[in-house]
Design a protein around this motif. Structure first.
Motif, mmCIF file in Angstrom:
data_model
loop_
_atom_site.group_PDB
_atom_site.id
_atom_site.type_symbol
_atom_site.label_atom_id
_atom_site.label_comp_id
_atom_site.label_asym_id
_atom_site.label_seq_id
_atom_site.Cartn_x
_atom_site.Cartn_y
_atom_site.Cartn_z
ATOM 1 N N ASN A 37 0.833 -1.190 0.000
ATOM 2 C CA ASN A 37 0.000 0.000 0.000
ATOM 3 C C ASN A 37 0.877 1.253 0.000
ATOM 4 O O ASN A 37 1.875 1.328 0.722
ATOM 5 C CB ASN A 37 -0.901 0.021 1.246
ATOM 6 C CG ASN A 37 -1.990 -1.022 1.180
ATOM 7 O OD1 ASN A 37 -2.359 -1.480 0.103
ATOM 8 N ND2 ASN A 37 -2.508 -1.422 2.329
ATOM 9 N N THR A 42 -2.124 3.311 -7.727
ATOM 10 C CA THR A 42 -3.195 4.192 -8.199
ATOM 11 C C THR A 42 -2.633 5.359 -8.985
ATOM 12 O O THR A 42 -3.157 5.724 -10.051
ATOM 13 C CB THR A 42 -4.020 4.707 -7.013
ATOM 14 O OG1 THR A 42 -4.716 3.610 -6.407
ATOM 15 C CG2 THR A 42 -5.040 5.756 -7.459
ATOM 16 N N GLY A 70 -11.842 3.565 -11.493
ATOM 17 C CA GLY A 70 -11.146 3.787 -10.231
ATOM 18 C C GLY A 70 -12.000 3.390 -9.047
ATOM 19 O O GLY A 70 -12.908 2.568 -9.145
ATOM 20 N N HIS A 71 -11.723 4.012 -7.917
ATOM 21 C CA HIS A 71 -12.450 3.675 -6.690
ATOM 22 C C HIS A 71 -13.896 4.158 -6.744
ATOM 23 O O HIS A 71 -14.782 3.532 -6.154
ATOM 24 C CB HIS A 71 -11.735 4.287 -5.482
ATOM 25 C CG HIS A 71 -10.385 3.688 -5.256
ATOM 26 N ND1 HIS A 71 -9.472 4.198 -4.364
ATOM 27 C CD2 HIS A 71 -9.768 2.613 -5.816
ATOM 28 C CE1 HIS A 71 -8.371 3.472 -4.370
ATOM 29 N NE2 HIS A 71 -8.523 2.512 -5.252
ATOM 30 N N ALA A 72 -14.154 5.267 -7.419
ATOM 31 C CA ALA A 72 -15.529 5.760 -7.565
ATOM 32 C C ALA A 72 -16.221 5.003 -8.688
ATOM 33 O O ALA A 72 -15.612 4.701 -9.714
ATOM 34 C CB ALA A 72 -15.525 7.260 -7.862
ATOM 35 N N ASP A 73 -17.504 4.694 -8.481
ATOM 36 C CA ASP A 73 -18.233 3.902 -9.471
ATOM 37 C C ASP A 73 -18.765 4.725 -10.635
ATOM 38 O O ASP A 73 -19.188 4.170 -11.642
ATOM 39 C CB ASP A 73 -19.390 3.160 -8.796
ATOM 40 C CG ASP A 73 -18.893 2.108 -7.817
ATOM 41 O OD1 ASP A 73 -17.922 1.414 -8.147
ATOM 42 O OD2 ASP A 73 -19.463 1.998 -6.722
ATOM 43 N N ARG A 123 -20.853 -1.589 -7.336
ATOM 44 C CA ARG A 123 -19.565 -1.903 -7.931
ATOM 45 C C ARG A 123 -19.736 -2.703 -9.217
ATOM 46 O O ARG A 123 -19.068 -2.454 -10.218
ATOM 47 C CB ARG A 123 -18.713 -2.687 -6.932
ATOM 48 C CG ARG A 123 -17.373 -3.132 -7.483
ATOM 49 C CD ARG A 123 -16.614 -1.983 -8.114
ATOM 50 N NE ARG A 123 -15.682 -1.376 -7.218
ATOM 51 C CZ ARG A 123 -14.870 -0.378 -7.550
ATOM 52 N NH1 ARG A 123 -14.903 0.125 -8.756
ATOM 53 N NH2 ARG A 123 -14.048 0.140 -6.673
ATOM 54 N N ASP A 141 -8.429 -0.012 -11.163
ATOM 55 C CA ASP A 141 -7.820 0.170 -9.846
ATOM 56 C C ASP A 141 -8.670 -0.527 -8.790
ATOM 57 O O ASP A 141 -9.781 -0.089 -8.487
ATOM 58 C CB ASP A 141 -7.701 1.672 -9.536
ATOM 59 C CG ASP A 141 -6.868 1.928 -8.292
ATOM 60 O OD1 ASP A 141 -6.243 0.983 -7.779
ATOM 61 O OD2 ASP A 141 -6.850 3.088 -7.831
ATOM 62 N N GLU A 142 -8.164 -1.622 -8.224
ATOM 63 C CA GLU A 142 -8.871 -2.419 -7.211
ATOM 64 C C GLU A 142 -10.326 -2.657 -7.640
ATOM 65 O O GLU A 142 -11.274 -2.302 -6.944
ATOM 66 C CB GLU A 142 -8.824 -1.727 -5.848
ATOM 67 C CG GLU A 142 -7.432 -1.559 -5.279
ATOM 68 C CD GLU A 142 -6.777 -2.885 -4.892
ATOM 69 O OE1 GLU A 142 -7.443 -3.935 -4.939
ATOM 70 O OE2 GLU A 142 -5.584 -2.868 -4.559
ATOM 71 N N VAL A 145 -13.228 -4.443 -5.183
ATOM 72 C CA VAL A 145 -13.625 -3.955 -3.859
ATOM 73 C C VAL A 145 -15.142 -4.066 -3.715
ATOM 74 O O VAL A 145 -15.889 -3.726 -4.626
ATOM 75 C CB VAL A 145 -13.180 -2.490 -3.672
ATOM 76 C CG1 VAL A 145 -13.797 -1.893 -2.411
ATOM 77 C CG2 VAL A 145 -11.662 -2.404 -3.596
ATOM 78 N N SER A 146 -15.609 -4.565 -2.588
ATOM 79 C CA SER A 146 -17.036 -4.722 -2.253
ATOM 80 C C SER A 146 -17.700 -5.905 -2.956
ATOM 81 O O SER A 146 -18.908 -6.102 -2.794
ATOM 82 C CB SER A 146 -17.842 -3.443 -2.552
ATOM 83 O OG SER A 146 -17.354 -2.349 -1.808
ATOM 84 N N THR A 173 -4.605 -4.851 -8.095
ATOM 85 C CA THR A 173 -5.483 -5.574 -7.184
ATOM 86 C C THR A 173 -4.679 -6.479 -6.273
ATOM 87 O O THR A 173 -3.618 -6.981 -6.653
ATOM 88 C CB THR A 173 -6.521 -6.408 -7.950
ATOM 89 O OG1 THR A 173 -7.343 -7.118 -7.015
ATOM 90 C CG2 THR A 173 -5.844 -7.406 -8.872
#
Length: 212
Positions: A37, A42, A70-73, A123, A141-142, A145-146, A173
């Motif tokens: 991390n 990212t 990215g992290h935002a959907d 997601r 990016d990842e 997640v969820s 990931t």
């Protein structure tokens, strides 16, 4: 070749993260970025996507660009699942959302507003956007997640289908996606060296390469 990265250096907040990164992706190839991390996964993906400047190096993308998740959907809360996908399809000049709904098991949720979806459903919808972009290169990016195990398997199948159609994927990931065909790049050897005593920290915020 869908992606070529040469001698790439990236920084975040003026702090050097990675330097000398080189990679290529051809049609049908997937590459997973690994590393602890904070190493800059990212930041590297955002630089490749053109969302922030690199410090140095050269990035070559397909003429049509890439699809970035990215992290935002990237969802509009008041629109339904189907309306969200139709919106993104229009943005990218594409038609037809049925394959994307089926691929991410969203058919039963097509008429549900995005604001009423669970985190995992949001997601899946965010990832379904990739399927309506028409872009051959995916930058992720990842992405899982969820997601539960069944949804991770759906995503892996979608990536495999994308590769089979001549696409490519660059992913950061920590999750095993079950994609044995994906190569892995450990970014640890590319960690930027700390400045020597008496030297300034970080990079000069400029871009020495060129997007093509």
């Amino acid at each position: 070749m869908l992606l070529s990265v040469e001698a790439l250096a990236v920084a975040r907040g003026g702090i050097a993260l990675l330097e000398g990164v080189a990679l290529t992706l051809a049609e049908g190839q997937a590459l997973i970025l690994r590393g602890p991390n904070g190493i800059g996964k990212t930041t590297l993906l955002r630089a490749v996507a053109g969302l922030q400047p690199a410090v140095a190096g050269e990035i070559r993308l397909p003429p049509e660009g890439a699809a970035y998740a990215g992290h935002a959907d990237g969802l509009k809360a008041v629109l339904t699942v189907a309306e969200n996908l139709a919106f993104w399809a229009r943005i990218y000049g594409q038609e037809g959302i049925a394959p994307a709904l089926a691929a991410m098991d969203l058919e039963a949720l097509a008429d549900r507003p995005a604001q009423n979806l669970s985190a995992g459903q949001k997601r899946r919808l965010g990832l379904a956007r990739l399927l309506v972009t028409g872009r051959r290169l995916w930058l992720l990016d990842e992405p899982t997640v969820s997601l539960d195990a069944a949804s991770v398997a759906l995503f892996a199948a979608a990536v495999r289908s994308h590769l089979g159609r001549g696409g490519a994927a660059l992913m950061a990931t920590h999750i095993d996606l079950g994609l044995a065909e994906a190569a892995v790049l450990d970014l640890t050897p590319f960690r930027a060296k700390p400045p020597a005593a008496g030297e300034g920290g970080g990079f000069d915020a400029r871009f020495d390469g060129a997007f093509a």
